[in-house]
Design a protein around this motif. Structure first.
Motif, PDB file in Angstrom:
ATOM      1  N   CYS B  74       0.795  -1.244   0.000  1.00  9.79           N
ATOM      2  CA  CYS B  74       0.000   0.000   0.000  1.00  9.79           C
ATOM      3  C   CYS B  74       0.817   1.278   0.000  1.00  9.79           C
ATOM      4  O   CYS B  74       0.373   2.299  -0.507  1.00  9.79           O
ATOM      5  N   CYS B  75       2.022   1.278   0.584  1.00  8.08           N
ATOM      6  CA  CYS B  75       2.854   2.483   0.587  1.00  8.08           C
ATOM      7  C   CYS B  75       3.105   2.993  -0.828  1.00  8.08           C
ATOM      8  O   CYS B  75       3.325   4.176  -1.045  1.00  8.08           O
ATOM      9  N   GLY B 111       6.451  -0.878   1.079  1.00 11.22           N
ATOM     10  CA  GLY B 111       5.394  -1.791   1.486  1.00 11.22           C
ATOM     11  C   GLY B 111       5.832  -3.122   2.074  1.00 11.22           C
ATOM     12  O   GLY B 111       6.995  -3.497   2.064  1.00 11.22           O
ATOM     13  N   THR B 112       4.816  -3.812   2.579  1.00 12.44           N
ATOM     14  CA  THR B 112       4.997  -5.118   3.185  1.00 12.44           C
ATOM     15  C   THR B 112       5.640  -6.082   2.197  1.00 12.44           C
ATOM     16  O   THR B 112       5.248  -6.150   1.053  1.00 12.44           O
ATOM     17  N   GLY B 138       8.028   3.486   5.026  1.00 18.89           N
ATOM     18  CA  GLY B 138       6.893   3.000   5.812  1.00 18.89           C
ATOM     19  C   GLY B 138       7.274   1.964   6.851  1.00 18.89           C
ATOM     20  O   GLY B 138       8.329   1.337   6.811  1.00 18.89           O
ATOM     21  N   PHE B 147       2.700  -6.226  10.733  1.00 26.17           N
ATOM     22  CA  PHE B 147       2.830  -7.656  10.418  1.00 26.17           C
ATOM     23  C   PHE B 147       4.158  -8.218  10.930  1.00 26.17           C
ATOM     24  O   PHE B 147       4.591  -9.265  10.486  1.00 26.17           O
ATOM     25  N   CYS B 170       2.778   5.272   8.144  1.00 31.51           N
ATOM     26  CA  CYS B 170       1.983   4.132   7.679  1.00 31.51           C
ATOM     27  C   CYS B 170       0.747   4.636   6.955  1.00 31.51           C
ATOM     28  O   CYS B 170      -0.309   4.656   7.529  1.00 31.51           O
TER      29      CYS B 170
HETATM   30  S1  SF4 Z   1       3.532   0.854   6.290  1.00 31.35           S
HETATM   31 FE1  SF4 Z   1       1.280   0.929   6.263  1.00 31.35          FE
HETATM   32  S2  SF4 Z   1       0.788   1.818   4.274  1.00 31.35           S
HETATM   33 FE2  SF4 Z   1       2.913   1.117   4.175  1.00 31.35          FE
HETATM   34  S3  SF4 Z   1       2.836  -0.961   3.350  1.00 31.35           S
HETATM   35 FE3  SF4 Z   1       2.791  -1.134   5.573  1.00 31.35          FE
HETATM   36  S4  SF4 Z   1       0.616  -1.210   6.103  1.00 31.35           S
HETATM   37 FE4  SF4 Z   1       0.763  -0.414   4.010  1.00 31.35          FE
END
Ligand code: SF4
Lengths: 152, 198
Positions: B74-75, B111-112, B138, B147, B170
Protein backbone atom coordinates in the motif's frame (compact mmCIF):
# COMPACT_ATOMS: atom_id res chain seq x y z
CA UNK A 1 -38.23 -10.28 -13.69
CA UNK A 2 -36.09 -11.84 -11.02
CA UNK A 3 -37.31 -14.73 -8.99
CA UNK A 4 -35.82 -15.47 -5.62
CA UNK A 5 -35.44 -19.14 -4.91
CA UNK A 6 -35.87 -19.92 -1.28
CA UNK A 7 -33.62 -22.21 0.64
CA UNK A 8 -36.36 -24.55 1.80
CA UNK A 9 -37.57 -25.37 -1.67
CA UNK A 10 -34.00 -26.02 -2.81
CA UNK A 11 -33.44 -28.26 0.20
CA UNK A 12 -36.60 -30.21 -0.61
CA UNK A 13 -35.56 -30.74 -4.21
CA UNK A 14 -32.13 -31.93 -3.14
CA UNK A 15 -33.58 -34.27 -0.52
CA UNK A 16 -35.84 -35.81 -3.13
CA UNK A 17 -32.87 -36.38 -5.36
CA UNK A 18 -30.19 -37.37 -2.86
CA UNK A 19 -31.92 -38.34 0.40
CA UNK A 20 -30.04 -38.45 3.67
CA UNK A 21 -26.91 -36.58 2.58
CA UNK A 22 -28.52 -33.14 2.79
CA UNK A 23 -29.29 -31.29 6.01
CA UNK A 24 -31.21 -28.05 5.79
CA UNK A 25 -30.28 -25.45 8.38
CA UNK A 26 -31.98 -22.07 8.77
CA UNK A 27 -29.51 -20.23 6.57
CA UNK A 28 -27.41 -22.81 4.82
CA UNK A 29 -27.39 -26.32 3.43
CA UNK A 30 -25.10 -28.91 4.83
CA UNK A 31 -24.04 -31.87 2.73
CA UNK A 32 -21.69 -34.78 3.27
CA UNK A 33 -18.26 -34.74 1.68
CA UNK A 34 -18.99 -37.75 -0.51
CA UNK A 35 -22.10 -36.20 -2.01
CA UNK A 36 -20.59 -32.75 -2.52
CA UNK A 37 -19.56 -33.02 -6.20
CA UNK A 38 -22.93 -34.47 -7.25
CA UNK A 39 -24.94 -31.92 -5.35
CA UNK A 40 -22.80 -29.04 -6.55
CA UNK A 41 -23.14 -30.28 -10.12
CA UNK A 42 -26.90 -30.61 -9.68
CA UNK A 43 -27.17 -27.07 -8.31
CA UNK A 44 -25.11 -25.74 -11.16
CA UNK A 45 -26.65 -27.55 -14.08
CA UNK A 46 -30.33 -27.94 -13.23
CA UNK A 47 -32.56 -25.53 -15.15
CA UNK A 48 -34.50 -23.46 -12.65
CA UNK A 49 -31.66 -23.51 -10.15
CA UNK A 50 -28.71 -22.37 -12.27
CA UNK A 51 -26.14 -21.79 -9.54
CA UNK A 52 -23.53 -21.14 -12.18
CA UNK A 53 -21.27 -18.83 -10.19
CA UNK A 54 -19.09 -19.95 -7.29
CA UNK A 55 -18.55 -16.76 -5.32
CA UNK A 56 -16.02 -18.11 -2.88
CA UNK A 57 -14.71 -21.12 -1.04
CA UNK A 58 -13.37 -20.89 2.45
CA UNK A 59 -12.84 -23.03 5.51
CA UNK A 60 -13.04 -22.70 9.28
CA UNK A 61 -11.34 -24.60 12.06
CA UNK A 62 -13.67 -25.57 14.93
CA UNK A 63 -10.82 -27.38 16.74
CA UNK A 64 -12.65 -30.73 16.54
CA UNK A 65 -13.44 -30.51 12.82
CA UNK A 66 -13.02 -28.36 9.75
CA UNK A 67 -15.91 -26.87 7.90
CA UNK A 68 -15.78 -25.83 4.28
CA UNK A 69 -18.10 -23.11 3.12
CA UNK A 70 -19.12 -22.65 -0.49
CA UNK A 71 -21.04 -19.56 -1.51
CA UNK A 72 -23.04 -20.21 -4.65
CA UNK A 73 -24.76 -17.56 -6.70
CA UNK A 74 -27.56 -18.03 -9.18
CA UNK A 75 -27.32 -14.87 -11.22
CA UNK A 76 -30.42 -15.75 -13.20
CA UNK A 77 -32.53 -16.20 -10.07
CA UNK A 78 -30.85 -13.47 -8.03
CA UNK A 79 -30.19 -15.93 -5.21
CA UNK A 80 -27.22 -16.72 -3.00
CA UNK A 81 -26.89 -19.87 -0.92
CA UNK A 82 -24.20 -21.29 1.30
CA UNK A 83 -23.16 -24.93 1.22
CA UNK A 84 -21.28 -26.35 4.15
CA UNK A 85 -19.30 -29.55 4.40
CA UNK A 86 -17.84 -31.02 7.58
CA UNK A 87 -14.46 -32.63 7.38
CA UNK A 88 -12.41 -34.58 9.93
CA UNK A 89 -9.17 -33.09 11.19
CA UNK A 90 -6.94 -36.17 10.98
CA UNK A 91 -7.03 -37.01 7.32
CA UNK A 92 -8.60 -33.89 5.93
CA UNK A 93 -9.75 -34.61 2.41
CA UNK A 94 -12.55 -33.16 0.34
CA UNK A 95 -13.49 -33.69 -3.30
CA UNK A 96 -12.42 -30.74 -5.41
CA UNK A 97 -14.93 -28.58 -7.25
CA UNK A 98 -12.33 -27.19 -9.64
CA UNK A 99 -13.83 -29.31 -12.41
CA UNK A 100 -17.17 -27.56 -12.04
CA UNK A 101 -15.97 -24.03 -11.39
CA UNK A 102 -12.46 -23.19 -12.51
CA UNK A 103 -12.45 -20.32 -10.06
CA UNK A 104 -12.31 -22.84 -7.23
CA UNK A 105 -8.78 -23.86 -8.19
CA UNK A 106 -6.79 -21.10 -6.52
CA UNK A 107 -9.05 -20.87 -3.49
CA UNK A 108 -8.78 -24.59 -2.87
CA UNK A 109 -5.03 -24.27 -3.13
CA UNK A 110 -5.14 -21.49 -0.55
CA UNK A 111 -7.22 -23.65 1.80
CA UNK A 112 -4.77 -26.49 1.27
CA UNK A 113 -1.93 -24.13 2.09
CA UNK A 114 -3.37 -22.51 5.20
CA UNK A 115 -5.52 -25.34 6.64
CA UNK A 116 -3.87 -28.45 5.26
CA UNK A 117 -7.10 -29.78 3.77
CA UNK A 118 -6.32 -31.52 0.53
CA UNK A 119 -8.74 -31.63 -2.37
CA UNK A 120 -9.00 -34.89 -4.27
CA UNK A 121 -9.23 -34.49 -8.00
CA UNK A 122 -7.68 -31.03 -7.97
CA UNK A 123 -5.49 -30.53 -11.07
CA UNK A 124 -2.67 -28.74 -9.26
CA UNK A 125 -2.60 -29.35 -5.52
CA UNK A 126 0.33 -27.19 -4.38
CA UNK A 127 0.85 -24.48 -1.81
CA UNK A 128 0.01 -21.01 -3.09
CA UNK A 129 0.75 -18.34 -0.47
CA UNK A 130 3.56 -20.02 1.44
CA UNK A 131 6.49 -21.81 -0.04
CA UNK A 132 7.24 -25.46 -0.60
CA UNK A 133 8.86 -26.86 2.55
CA UNK A 134 7.06 -24.56 4.99
CA UNK A 135 6.11 -26.46 8.12
CA UNK A 136 2.52 -26.33 9.33
CA UNK A 137 -0.68 -24.63 8.28
CA UNK A 138 -1.05 -21.18 9.85
CA UNK A 139 -4.84 -20.91 9.98
CA UNK A 140 -5.20 -24.06 12.06
CA UNK A 141 -6.05 -23.15 15.62
CA UNK A 142 -3.21 -25.24 17.02
CA UNK A 143 -0.60 -23.60 14.78
CA UNK A 144 2.49 -22.34 16.55
CA UNK A 145 4.98 -20.05 14.90
CA UNK A 146 8.45 -19.89 16.41
CA UNK A 147 9.07 -16.24 15.60
CA UNK A 148 5.59 -15.33 16.80
CA UNK A 149 5.95 -17.07 20.15
CA UNK A 150 9.41 -15.66 20.80
CA UNK A 151 7.85 -12.23 20.47
CA UNK A 152 10.29 -10.70 18.03
CA UNK B 1 59.14 51.27 48.05
CA UNK B 2 59.21 53.73 45.28
CA UNK B 3 57.36 52.80 42.11
CA UNK B 4 59.42 53.21 38.96
CA UNK B 5 57.49 54.95 36.25
CA UNK B 6 58.26 54.74 32.57
CA UNK B 7 58.11 58.16 31.08
CA UNK B 8 55.22 58.49 28.60
CA UNK B 9 56.17 58.30 24.93
CA UNK B 10 55.89 61.80 23.65
CA UNK B 11 53.16 62.46 21.05
CA UNK B 12 55.68 63.53 18.46
CA UNK B 13 57.40 60.13 18.63
CA UNK B 14 54.06 58.31 18.11
CA UNK B 15 53.30 60.43 15.09
CA UNK B 16 56.73 59.70 13.62
CA UNK B 17 56.23 55.92 14.00
CA UNK B 18 52.82 56.12 12.40
CA UNK B 19 54.26 58.16 9.56
CA UNK B 20 57.00 55.59 8.90
CA UNK B 21 54.41 52.80 8.81
CA UNK B 22 52.24 54.61 6.32
CA UNK B 23 55.24 55.47 4.15
CA UNK B 24 56.39 51.84 3.90
CA UNK B 25 52.84 50.58 3.24
CA UNK B 26 52.42 53.17 0.55
CA UNK B 27 55.77 52.25 -1.02
CA UNK B 28 54.75 48.58 -1.08
CA UNK B 29 51.31 49.27 -2.54
CA UNK B 30 52.20 51.04 -5.72
CA UNK B 31 50.57 48.41 -7.97
CA UNK B 32 47.16 46.73 -7.85
CA UNK B 33 47.08 43.07 -6.79
CA UNK B 34 46.98 41.09 -10.07
CA UNK B 35 43.70 39.35 -11.00
CA UNK B 36 44.37 35.60 -10.61
CA UNK B 37 42.14 34.96 -13.62
CA UNK B 38 43.91 37.53 -15.78
CA UNK B 39 45.63 34.77 -17.78
CA UNK B 40 42.22 33.51 -18.99
CA UNK B 41 40.64 34.96 -22.05
CA UNK B 42 36.87 35.63 -22.16
CA UNK B 43 36.06 32.30 -23.76
CA UNK B 44 37.75 30.29 -21.05
CA UNK B 45 36.28 32.44 -18.27
CA UNK B 46 32.75 31.74 -19.36
CA UNK B 47 33.18 28.00 -19.84
CA UNK B 48 35.32 26.69 -17.01
CA UNK B 49 34.21 25.52 -13.57
CA UNK B 50 36.56 24.21 -10.95
CA UNK B 51 35.46 21.43 -8.60
CA UNK B 52 36.60 18.09 -7.27
CA UNK B 53 36.03 14.71 -8.85
CA UNK B 54 33.87 13.74 -5.87
CA UNK B 55 31.91 16.96 -6.15
CA UNK B 56 31.14 16.48 -9.83
CA UNK B 57 30.31 12.77 -9.51
CA UNK B 58 28.14 13.20 -6.42
CA UNK B 59 26.32 16.10 -8.01
CA UNK B 60 25.51 13.97 -11.04
CA UNK B 61 24.51 10.98 -8.94
CA UNK B 62 22.26 12.79 -6.52
CA UNK B 63 20.56 14.70 -9.32
CA UNK B 64 19.55 11.66 -11.32
CA UNK B 65 18.28 9.05 -8.88
CA UNK B 66 16.29 6.67 -11.02
CA UNK B 67 14.03 4.37 -8.99
CA UNK B 68 13.43 0.79 -10.08
CA UNK B 69 9.80 -0.22 -10.50
CA UNK B 70 9.49 -2.73 -7.67
CA UNK B 71 6.78 -1.92 -5.17
CA UNK B 72 5.13 -4.44 -2.90
CA UNK B 73 2.19 -2.95 -1.01
CA UNK B 74 0.00 0.00 0.00
CA UNK B 75 2.85 2.48 0.59
CA UNK B 76 3.29 2.43 -3.17
CA UNK B 77 0.33 4.74 -3.60
CA UNK B 78 2.02 7.51 -1.66
CA UNK B 79 5.05 7.03 -3.84
CA UNK B 80 2.84 7.31 -6.90
CA UNK B 81 1.41 10.48 -5.35
CA UNK B 82 4.91 11.83 -4.84
CA UNK B 83 5.92 11.04 -8.40
CA UNK B 84 2.88 12.60 -10.04
CA UNK B 85 2.57 16.34 -10.83
CA UNK B 86 1.29 17.59 -7.49
CA UNK B 87 4.44 16.67 -5.57
CA UNK B 88 6.53 16.07 -8.65
CA UNK B 89 9.80 14.29 -7.94
CA UNK B 90 10.74 15.27 -11.50
CA UNK B 91 12.02 18.46 -9.87
CA UNK B 92 14.86 16.35 -8.49
CA UNK B 93 15.52 14.35 -11.63
CA UNK B 94 13.81 11.27 -10.21
CA UNK B 95 10.82 10.85 -12.48
CA UNK B 96 12.46 8.23 -14.65
CA UNK B 97 11.04 5.04 -13.17
CA UNK B 98 12.96 2.22 -14.75
CA UNK B 99 11.37 -1.10 -15.56
CA UNK B 100 14.81 -2.69 -15.60
CA UNK B 101 17.03 -2.80 -12.50
CA UNK B 102 20.05 -2.48 -14.79
CA UNK B 103 19.11 1.13 -15.49
CA UNK B 104 18.11 2.10 -11.94
CA UNK B 105 20.12 3.21 -8.94
CA UNK B 106 17.45 3.59 -6.27
CA UNK B 107 15.31 0.87 -4.71
CA UNK B 108 12.31 2.38 -2.93
CA UNK B 109 11.05 -0.34 -0.60
CA UNK B 110 7.39 0.67 -0.51
CA UNK B 111 5.39 -1.79 1.49
CA UNK B 112 5.00 -5.12 3.18
CA UNK B 113 7.24 -7.83 1.82
CA UNK B 114 6.28 -11.47 2.10
CA UNK B 115 8.92 -14.15 2.35
CA UNK B 116 7.58 -15.60 -0.87
CA UNK B 117 8.43 -12.36 -2.69
CA UNK B 118 11.70 -11.76 -0.83
CA UNK B 119 14.02 -13.63 -3.26
CA UNK B 120 12.77 -11.53 -6.16
CA UNK B 121 13.43 -8.23 -4.35
CA UNK B 122 16.89 -9.37 -3.31
CA UNK B 123 17.59 -10.40 -6.86
CA UNK B 124 16.42 -7.03 -8.21
CA UNK B 125 18.77 -5.29 -5.80
CA UNK B 126 21.65 -7.45 -6.88
CA UNK B 127 20.93 -6.76 -10.54
CA UNK B 128 21.19 -3.00 -10.03
CA UNK B 129 24.51 -1.48 -11.05
CA UNK B 130 26.76 0.25 -8.50
CA UNK B 131 26.43 2.81 -7.06
CA UNK B 132 22.95 2.07 -5.72
CA UNK B 133 20.86 3.17 -2.78
CA UNK B 134 17.93 1.82 -0.83
CA UNK B 135 15.16 3.77 0.87
CA UNK B 136 12.90 1.91 3.30
CA UNK B 137 9.50 3.54 3.10
CA UNK B 138 6.89 3.00 5.81
CA UNK B 139 6.59 0.88 8.92
CA UNK B 140 6.43 -2.37 6.98
CA UNK B 141 9.66 -1.76 5.11
CA UNK B 142 11.41 -0.64 8.29
CA UNK B 143 10.37 -3.43 10.63
CA UNK B 144 7.49 -5.40 9.18
CA UNK B 145 5.08 -2.89 10.72
CA UNK B 146 1.83 -4.34 12.01
CA UNK B 147 2.83 -7.66 10.42
CA UNK B 148 6.20 -7.86 12.19
CA UNK B 149 5.36 -11.15 13.91
CA UNK B 150 3.62 -12.77 10.96
CA UNK B 151 4.69 -16.13 9.61
CA UNK B 152 4.70 -14.77 6.10
CA UNK B 153 6.24 -11.28 6.29
CA UNK B 154 9.87 -10.16 6.22
CA UNK B 155 10.37 -8.05 9.38
CA UNK B 156 12.22 -5.23 7.67
CA UNK B 157 13.99 -4.92 4.31
CA UNK B 158 17.29 -4.51 6.12
CA UNK B 159 17.34 -8.27 6.54
CA UNK B 160 17.83 -8.52 2.79
CA UNK B 161 19.40 -5.33 1.46
CA UNK B 162 21.44 -2.51 3.07
CA UNK B 163 19.08 0.40 3.73
CA UNK B 164 20.37 3.99 3.44
CA UNK B 165 17.38 6.01 4.60
CA UNK B 166 14.34 5.07 6.70
CA UNK B 167 11.11 7.01 6.23
CA UNK B 168 8.60 6.29 9.03
CA UNK B 169 4.85 6.41 8.59
CA UNK B 170 1.98 4.13 7.68
CA UNK B 171 2.11 5.22 4.96
CA UNK B 172 4.46 8.23 4.95
CA UNK B 173 2.94 11.21 3.16
CA UNK B 174 4.59 12.42 -0.04
CA UNK B 175 6.12 15.33 1.88
CA UNK B 176 7.84 12.84 4.18
CA UNK B 177 8.99 10.93 1.14
CA UNK B 178 10.46 14.10 -0.37
CA UNK B 179 12.23 14.83 2.94
CA UNK B 180 13.61 11.29 2.88
CA UNK B 181 14.91 11.71 -0.64
CA UNK B 182 16.49 15.02 0.38
CA UNK B 183 18.26 13.20 3.23
CA UNK B 184 19.49 10.62 0.74
CA UNK B 185 20.78 13.36 -1.56
CA UNK B 186 22.70 14.91 1.34
CA UNK B 187 24.15 11.52 2.10
CA UNK B 188 25.23 11.04 -1.50
CA UNK B 189 26.80 14.51 -1.56
CA UNK B 190 29.12 13.42 1.27
CA UNK B 191 30.20 10.25 -0.52
CA UNK B 192 33.67 9.79 -1.99
CA UNK B 193 35.00 7.60 -4.76
CA UNK B 194 37.81 6.60 -2.43
CA UNK B 195 35.34 5.00 -0.03
CA UNK B 196 35.46 1.23 -0.45
CA UNK B 197 32.09 -0.22 -1.45
CA UNK B 198 30.61 -3.25 0.19
S1 SF4 C 1 3.53 0.85 6.29
FE1 SF4 C 1 1.28 0.93 6.26
S2 SF4 C 1 0.79 1.82 4.27
FE2 SF4 C 1 2.91 1.12 4.17
S3 SF4 C 1 2.84 -0.96 3.35
FE3 SF4 C 1 2.79 -1.13 5.57
S4 SF4 C 1 0.62 -1.21 6.10
FE4 SF4 C 1 0.76 -0.41 4.01
Amino acid sequence: MTTNLDLNSIALRLKEQYGQVVFAEPDYLEVTAGALPHIAGYLKNTPGLDFDFLDMVTAADYTDRFELIYRLVSIKNNTVIALKVKCGRDRAEIPSLAGLWKGAQNQEREIYDLFGISFTGHPDMRRIVLWEGYEGHPLRKDFKEKAYDAGN
Amino acid sequence: MEIERNPLTPASEIDLREGRGIESLRAASQHAIPDPEAWMNEEIKRNLLFTTVDGALNWARKSSLWPVTAFTACCTFEFIGASSPRFDIARFGMEVLRASPRQADLLVCAGTLSWKMAPQIKRLYEQMAEPKWVVAMGACAISGGIFHDSYAVVPGYNRLVPVDVYIPGCPPRPEALLAGFETLRKKIAKDSITRPRA
